[in-house]
Write a protein that holds these residues in place. Sequence first.
Motif, mmCIF file in Angstrom:
data_model
loop_
_atom_site.group_PDB
_atom_site.id
_atom_site.type_symbol
_atom_site.label_atom_id
_atom_site.label_comp_id
_atom_site.label_asym_id
_atom_site.label_seq_id
_atom_site.Cartn_x
_atom_site.Cartn_y
_atom_site.Cartn_z
ATOM 1 N N ASP A 85 -14.888 4.080 19.006
ATOM 2 C CA ASP A 85 -15.090 3.518 20.290
ATOM 3 C C ASP A 85 -16.481 3.952 20.713
ATOM 4 O O ASP A 85 -16.668 5.232 20.921
ATOM 5 N N ASN A 145 -18.370 0.771 15.562
ATOM 6 C CA ASN A 145 -16.893 0.156 15.085
ATOM 7 C C ASN A 145 -16.980 -0.870 13.929
ATOM 8 O O ASN A 145 -16.170 -0.554 12.747
ATOM 9 N N GLN A 179 -6.308 -0.800 16.210
ATOM 10 C CA GLN A 179 -6.833 -1.814 17.179
ATOM 11 C C GLN A 179 -5.814 -2.777 17.429
ATOM 12 O O GLN A 179 -6.003 -3.776 18.069
ATOM 13 N N GLN A 189 -6.172 -1.276 24.496
ATOM 14 C CA GLN A 189 -6.766 0.049 25.074
ATOM 15 C C GLN A 189 -6.485 1.205 23.893
ATOM 16 O O GLN A 189 -6.461 2.371 24.229
ATOM 17 N N GLN A 240 -9.088 2.560 22.576
ATOM 18 C CA GLN A 240 -10.298 3.392 22.375
ATOM 19 C C GLN A 240 -9.835 4.534 23.315
ATOM 20 O O GLN A 240 -10.362 5.697 22.765
ATOM 21 N N LYS A 241 -9.201 4.574 24.350
ATOM 22 C CA LYS A 241 -8.869 5.822 24.921
ATOM 23 C C LYS A 241 -7.460 6.400 24.520
ATOM 24 O O LYS A 241 -7.108 7.579 24.618
ATOM 25 N N GLY A 254 -14.034 9.038 21.063
ATOM 26 C CA GLY A 254 -14.641 7.855 20.404
ATOM 27 C C GLY A 254 -14.393 7.999 18.869
ATOM 28 O O GLY A 254 -14.560 6.968 18.224
#
Lengths: 244, 244
Positions: free
Chosen positions: A126, A150, A179, A183, A185-186, A192
Amino acid sequence: METVRPHFVLFGDSITEQSFRPGGWGAALANTYSRKADVIVRGYGGYNTRWALFLLDHLFSLSCTAPPAAVTIFFGANDAALLGQTSERQYVPLEEYKENLRKIVKHLKESSATILVVLITPPPVDEEGRKEYARSVYGEKAMEHPERTNDNTGAYARQCVELAKELHIPSIDLWSKMQETTQWQKKFLSDGLHLTEEGNAVVHEEVVRVLRDGHLRAEAMPYDFPHHSKINSDHPEKAFEPKR
Amino acid sequence: METVRPHFVLFGDSITEQSFRPGGWGAALANTYSRKADVIVRGYGGYNTRWALFLLDHLFSLSCTAPPAAVTIFFGANDAALLGQTSERQYVPLEEYKENLRKIVKHLKESSATILVVLITPPPVDEEGRKEYARSVYGEKAMEHPERTNDNTGAYARQCVELAKELHIPSIDLWSKMQETTQWQKKFLSDGLHLTEEGNAVVHEEVVRVLRDGHLRAEAMPYDFPHHSKINSDHPEKAFEPKR
């Protein structure tokens, strides 16, 4: 009576080294295989596959009488650092990454005819999370450009999966798997790059799945000593006699 | 360069076996000693010291070339089961409990001249919590009388501490320590006998304290391989050359 339980080795970088933190995937694995297998952590924060090669003879001696039943190989997050950015000393070219992984797998296969070797790709990156993290650590001096992207890490992940297919060994495509969740990413990454508890849970679940497919199902494995209910309290010695 | 990290063995009953569950003291210990020492669980739910004796030669071979640096011995919760109640098959007389512990310590000391052996007393018993647990499992058929009492377990705890003094080895008086905190019954115990996350944290803290006093301070122990920042990326081999 089983007296020696098998052991699994988790070989990798910081994501493996940190796997016994609260909610970590290594601790969860040790719990899943409680009384069935030992889980040994060999995680080296910041290491790439080039540096990992120096550890092979020490960690996985070919003359070892009790090699691991399974090993997870979980590198790539550092190999995929970008040239010209703050983490460039960890960078390993894409093709070399794949060849280094091949050497690691070959070494492990030589140590045991029955070992289950599992390749795990790096998780996705991220980039916004990396920037926030850099700002929190370095403030104004934080880099302008990400030290990992990424897309670039994805290229390493594909090499890892491709190698597993070539070698007919199982792999976990963590980069793609994570993926699939919105969301991610968090939800799965704390800075990250490293894993949240939910991210750790994904790794745990995937590793257990691959171990089960590889005939290392916890439920089917023997206790290393009798369950206490099998012990006759008047003649406990009977429960501990060697099987003939 | 250190190539073999020391290992600690956690030897005990269910409270040790469960120590890698979320929030468990074993997993926390593995994290505290990350890259410094391996933590190996040898917990056997339901076992008393009499049955533990049968495991000694298997778990702690006297011909082992790499004995543990430290072992925690954490029995007594089952030895202290009351005669005439539902768990009586696990009962071991008070004096025998002490003598069995003595045999375990003696065996470990014979396996290594430098081993740190730590005795841990059973935790206190919340009799009301045990009754609630029994009702939740057995309903109407639940026993009228407790199968363990706090007073009786306290007598076992005192024998454990006394033995440690006799043998000049460290001990953790968990039975007393936990009762110093108000509402220890629900704060530290989940079913009147096993540990909550807060109870696990007490054990972790106490074990770390005793290991530190025994010259096994994580901060003072070497990494098993160089920290990544010590690796020269142009000449990584230098970081892995044997020290002369």
